[in-house]
Design a protein around this motif. Structure first.
Motif, mmCIF file in Angstrom:
data_model
loop_
_atom_site.group_PDB
_atom_site.id
_atom_site.type_symbol
_atom_site.label_atom_id
_atom_site.label_comp_id
_atom_site.label_asym_id
_atom_site.label_seq_id
_atom_site.Cartn_x
_atom_site.Cartn_y
_atom_site.Cartn_z
ATOM 1 N N GLU A 166 0.827 -1.217 0.000
ATOM 2 C CA GLU A 166 0.000 0.000 0.000
ATOM 3 C C GLU A 166 0.860 1.267 0.000
ATOM 4 N N ARG A 167 2.154 1.104 0.232
ATOM 5 C CA ARG A 167 3.104 2.220 0.141
ATOM 6 C C ARG A 167 3.902 2.160 -1.164
ATOM 7 N N SER A 168 3.425 1.375 -2.105
ATOM 8 C CA SER A 168 4.065 1.202 -3.418
ATOM 9 C C SER A 168 5.498 0.707 -3.311
ATOM 10 N N ALA A 169 5.769 -0.108 -2.293
ATOM 11 C CA ALA A 169 7.100 -0.700 -2.163
ATOM 12 C C ALA A 169 7.348 -1.615 -3.352
ATOM 13 N N ARG A 170 8.612 -1.718 -3.716
ATOM 14 C CA ARG A 170 9.026 -2.528 -4.858
ATOM 15 C C ARG A 170 9.923 -3.656 -4.366
ATOM 16 N N LEU B 288 11.499 1.423 -0.951
ATOM 17 C CA LEU B 288 10.419 2.380 -0.713
ATOM 18 C C LEU B 288 10.961 3.786 -0.911
ATOM 19 N N ASP B 289 10.098 4.708 -1.329
ATOM 20 C CA ASP B 289 10.564 6.092 -1.371
ATOM 21 C C ASP B 289 10.691 6.584 0.071
ATOM 22 N N ALA B 290 11.389 7.679 0.263
ATOM 23 C CA ALA B 290 11.724 8.147 1.613
ATOM 24 C C ALA B 290 10.485 8.417 2.460
#
Length: 152
Positions: A47-51, A93-95
């Motif tokens: 849900e945090r667009s982690a890759r 993840l982005d910061a």
């Protein structure tokens, strides 16, 4: 100094690759239990667009314990001797997403430096030692997913 890519082997958490092409640097995170693919807290990453970056192992310096928690999750502790390599996953993840993820972690979970089998050290899940009193040592399973499979 050039930024590192998510596949860099130098050990920095910063990565030059970007989330969804936004140009924002990604931070790498090592997960070992309930956030693994197929586990009950995995959605907190997606849900945090982690890759997903890779499945790998820790250096043979860790022990894993089954914590008395809901949902079930392990605690990973670095030890000076008698450790083993554990199956883990690396996520990017982005910061901002990394920050909200870490801010939401309940005690006794913590983020610290986790040494991987290839020598990189990345931010990842560890546990506060006080939580291990009475916890079952499940290190021999080699990872959380294997322990869960053996427990059903």
């Amino acid at each position: 100094m050039a930024a590192e890519t998510a596949s860099s082997r130098t050990g920095s958490a910063a990565a030059a690759s970007s989330a969804a092409g936004s140009g924002a640097p990604e931070l790498l995170l090592v997960v070992a239990g309930a956030h693994l693919r197929g586990q009950p807290l995995h959605h907190q990453l997606t849900e945090r667009s982690a890759r997903f970056v890779e499945a790998t192992t820790t250096a043979p310096e860790y022990r894993m314990f089954a914590l008395d928690s809901v949902p079930a999750k392990p605690g990973v502790l670095r030890v000076p001797g008698g450790g083993a390599a554990l199956a883990v996953e690396v996520w990017a993840l982005d910061a901002a997403a990394f920050g909200t993820f870490v801010a939401g972690l309940p005690a006794p979970m913590a983020i610290g430096r986790v040494r991987l089998g290839d020598g990189r050290e990345l931010p990842g899940f560890l546990v506060e030692p006080f939580a291990l009193e009475g916890a079952e040592d499940i290190t021999a399973h080699g990872g959380w997913a294997a322990y869960r499979e053996a427990s059903v």
